[in-house]
Design a protein around this motif. Structure first.
Motif, PDB file in Angstrom:
ATOM      1  N   SER A 181      18.053 -14.017  -1.135  1.00  0.00           N
ATOM      2  CA  SER A 181      17.172 -13.000  -0.554  1.00  0.00           C
ATOM      3  C   SER A 181      16.394 -12.219  -1.604  1.00  0.00           C
ATOM      4  O   SER A 181      15.370 -11.617  -1.280  1.00  0.00           O
ATOM      5  CB  SER A 181      17.987 -12.031   0.298  1.00  0.00           C
ATOM      6  OG  SER A 181      18.940 -11.343  -0.509  1.00  0.00           O
TER       7      SER A 181
ATOM      8  N   ARG B  62      11.458 -12.598   1.048  1.00  0.00           N
ATOM      9  CA  ARG B  62      10.747 -12.715   2.328  1.00  0.00           C
ATOM     10  C   ARG B  62       9.367 -12.052   2.269  1.00  0.00           C
ATOM     11  O   ARG B  62       8.372 -12.644   2.687  1.00  0.00           O
ATOM     12  CB  ARG B  62      11.591 -12.093   3.439  1.00  0.00           C
ATOM     13  CG  ARG B  62      10.932 -12.161   4.804  1.00  0.00           C
ATOM     14  CD  ARG B  62      11.890 -11.731   5.897  1.00  0.00           C
ATOM     15  NE  ARG B  62      13.008 -12.668   6.013  1.00  0.00           N
ATOM     16  CZ  ARG B  62      13.966 -12.553   6.916  1.00  0.00           C
ATOM     17  NH1 ARG B  62      13.954 -11.533   7.770  1.00  0.00           N
ATOM     18  NH2 ARG B  62      14.946 -13.441   6.952  1.00  0.00           N
TER      19      ARG B  62
ATOM     20  N   ASP C 283      11.796  -9.011  -3.346  1.00  0.00           N
ATOM     21  CA  ASP C 283      12.268  -9.460  -2.041  1.00  0.00           C
ATOM     22  C   ASP C 283      11.599 -10.799  -1.723  1.00  0.00           C
ATOM     23  O   ASP C 283      10.370 -10.906  -1.737  1.00  0.00           O
ATOM     24  CB  ASP C 283      11.929  -8.430  -0.960  1.00  0.00           C
ATOM     25  CG  ASP C 283      12.415  -8.867   0.408  1.00  0.00           C
ATOM     26  OD1 ASP C 283      13.603  -9.206   0.543  1.00  0.00           O
ATOM     27  OD2 ASP C 283      11.589  -8.917   1.343  1.00  0.00           O
TER      28      ASP C 283
END
Length: 519
Positions: free
Chosen positions: A392, A409, A407
């Motif tokens: 992640s 994402r 991050d």
């Protein structure tokens, strides 16, 4: 000398007799074909007569058999009427009732009929299980064995001797299965169909019998812990993993397979080699050669089916598919404008591949398609990066000693902190339990931080500082249980240190004369 006497001439009678014998032989010669033809005709006529007599006898035998079948006794006729009914004496009303259809049954008759039908269905199902299904047709071409040319460059490594230049498809399939099992260290659980069927079949029974089995046997029911014992650890030098094929140049990568007892070596000799680690002989499984491509780094994919290799001075990189045996060149990634592609990381979940570019650029690629997803940038030049165990977040270490936390994402920078006392960042690693972050600098100091502090403070204090190296730390890595941190430097021979993160331990040297390139 007297002259020899002349032979007497034959008289008229002898000449006449001789002519008569010649005429007799000539006549006999002319009559011989006629005699042979007459004999053949007689033999054919005799054969026809024999066949006709045999056919007549067969017809007579059949007639006698049919006649005996037509003679039925009175008992047989009575039995037939009892079973099938007397169709000759059926009255007109009964015949009309039969033609109209079956009559309605009452409740008692319906229940008895359903019971009989269920019993018959069970019997038919049992009979169907016993009867084996036969194929509707058989193709002769399926049984014919097709030969495969083993001299092809993709199949040369499968040959055990020069006598195996041609193999059947069945033997080739068996050879590929053996190679796969050697590479995987045995038959994987998903490929062992028999054990899978047995496990499914016995899953329900094992739950009920587990308590009984526990009480029926004795022994040590407590398994050994995966953690290392406390105190001083004993270590010994084992057989070289690549003793069957030593590298001609410096090794750049040494890595174990994710799930098999296989080790991979790659280096500047332009080759990637796989070895089966058994501790006795360590046989070589396979070697691939990349022409004019000195390898800077090679890495297994998470599933262990691919090997990714980058070069020292190349824009492209190679992907070696271990299942199909094919080498796939990735000439250019659209959107990535870099002179060289050297350092990279693969996410633990196998979804992403992070390329470290120049001028602080980080290129995030899809592991499946090898296409660009997004690009991130740090201040200055990025020297090392690492994924967290859950894939992640990304920790990137800059040359100026700053660590950026991204991050995955959103591809946004979550936090940034400074490595204490770092003049130039070299390497970074995240522990498997996501508890520690280790940062190695050019001064040889390796600082150990906790991840919680790194996400909150801009200048965190390290939990421990390892200062045993006198040259720059070029490699840091944790063991799977996060109990040992390995630190190495390629700028000095035998410059490797093992430090425990939880308790006292320090080990120096490797027992080999030479610089350590990777741990």
């Amino acid at each position: 000398m007297q002259p020899a006497a002349a032979a007497p001439r034959p008289g008229p009678a002898a000449a006449k007799k001789k002519n008569k014998m010649k005429k007799t032989k000539k006549i006999a010669k002319q009559l011989r074909p006629r005699a042979e033809a007459a004999e053949a005709a007689a033999a054919a006529a005799a054969a026809e007569r024999a066949a006709a007599e045999q056919a007549a006898e067969e017809a007579a035998r059949r007639a006698r058999h049919l006649k005996s079948l037509s003679r039925r006794s009175g008992g047989e006729r009575e039995l037939e009427e009892l079973v099938f009914g007397d169709s000759l004496n059926v009255e007109e009303d009964e015949l009309l009732q039969r033609l109209a259809g079956p009559r309605r049954l009452n409740a008692t008759e319906r229940r008895s009929l359903q019971k009989e039908s269920s019993d018959s269905e069970v019997e038919n199902e049992a009979k169907g299980k016993l009867l084996s299904k036969k194929p509707a047709w058989v193709d002769e071409d399926d049984e014919a064995e097709e030969n495969v040319d083993m001299t092809h460059r993709y199949r040369k490594d499968l040959m055990k001797s020069d006598a195996e230049k041609i193999l059947t498809k069945k033997n080739l399939k068996r050879r590929l299965e053996e190679q796969f099992q050697r590479a995987m260290g045995g038959v994987p659980a998903w490929a062992d169909l028999e054990n899978r069927k047995k496990s499914k079949r016995t899953a329900s029974d094992s739950d009920s019998d587990e308590d009984d089995n526990l009480l029926c046997r004795t022994g040590n029911f407590v398994s050994n812990s995966e953690s290392l014992p406390r105190g001083i650890l004993k270590m010994k030098t084992c057989l070289p993993a690549n003793q069957e094929r030593l590298a001609n140049g410096r090794l750049a990568t040494v890595q174990f397979h994710p799930s098999a007892q296989v080790v991979m070596t790659a280096g500047h000799d332009r080759s990637v080699s796989l070895f089966q680690v058994d501790g006795i002989r360590n046989p070589r499984i396979q070697s691939i050669y990349l022409e004019s491509f000195p390898i800077y780094k090679a890495c297994f994919s998470v599933d262990g089916e691919q090997v990714i290799a980058t070069g020292t001075h190349h824009k492209m990189f190679f992907v070696y598919d271990m299942m199909s045996g094919s080498i796939i060149p990735i000439q250019k990634v659209r959107g990535v404008e870099e002179r060289f592609l050297r350092n990279f990381e693969v996410s633990p979940d196998g979804s992403f591949m992070l390329l470290t570019g120049t001028s602080g650029y980080l290129h995030l690629l899809s592991m499946k398609t090898k296409e660009l997803i997004s690009t991130m940038k740090v201040n200055g030049r990025c020297t090392a990066s690492a994924f967290t165990p859950d894939s992640s977040k990304i920790y990137s270490y800059s040359k100026e000693g700053e660590v950026f936390i991204w991050d995955v994402r959103s591809r946004k920078c979550l936090h940034k902190f400074e490595d204490e006392g770092s003049l130039e960042g070299k390497c970074i690693a995240v522990s498997k339990n996501n508890q520690y972050v280790a940062c190695g600098s050019a001064s040889g100091v390796v600082n150990l931080y906790t991840t919680d502090v790194c996400l909150k403070e801009n200048r965190p204090k390290p939990v421990k500082a390892i200062m045993n190296l006198v040259t720059s730390a070029t490699c840091v890595t944790f063991n799977p249980t996060t109990e040992i941190l390995a630190v190495a430097s390629r700028e000095m021979d035998e410059a490797v240190k093992l430090a425990e993160t939880l308790f006292r331990f320090l080990k120096e040297g490797t027992g080999e004369n030479g610089p350590v390139t990777e741990v």
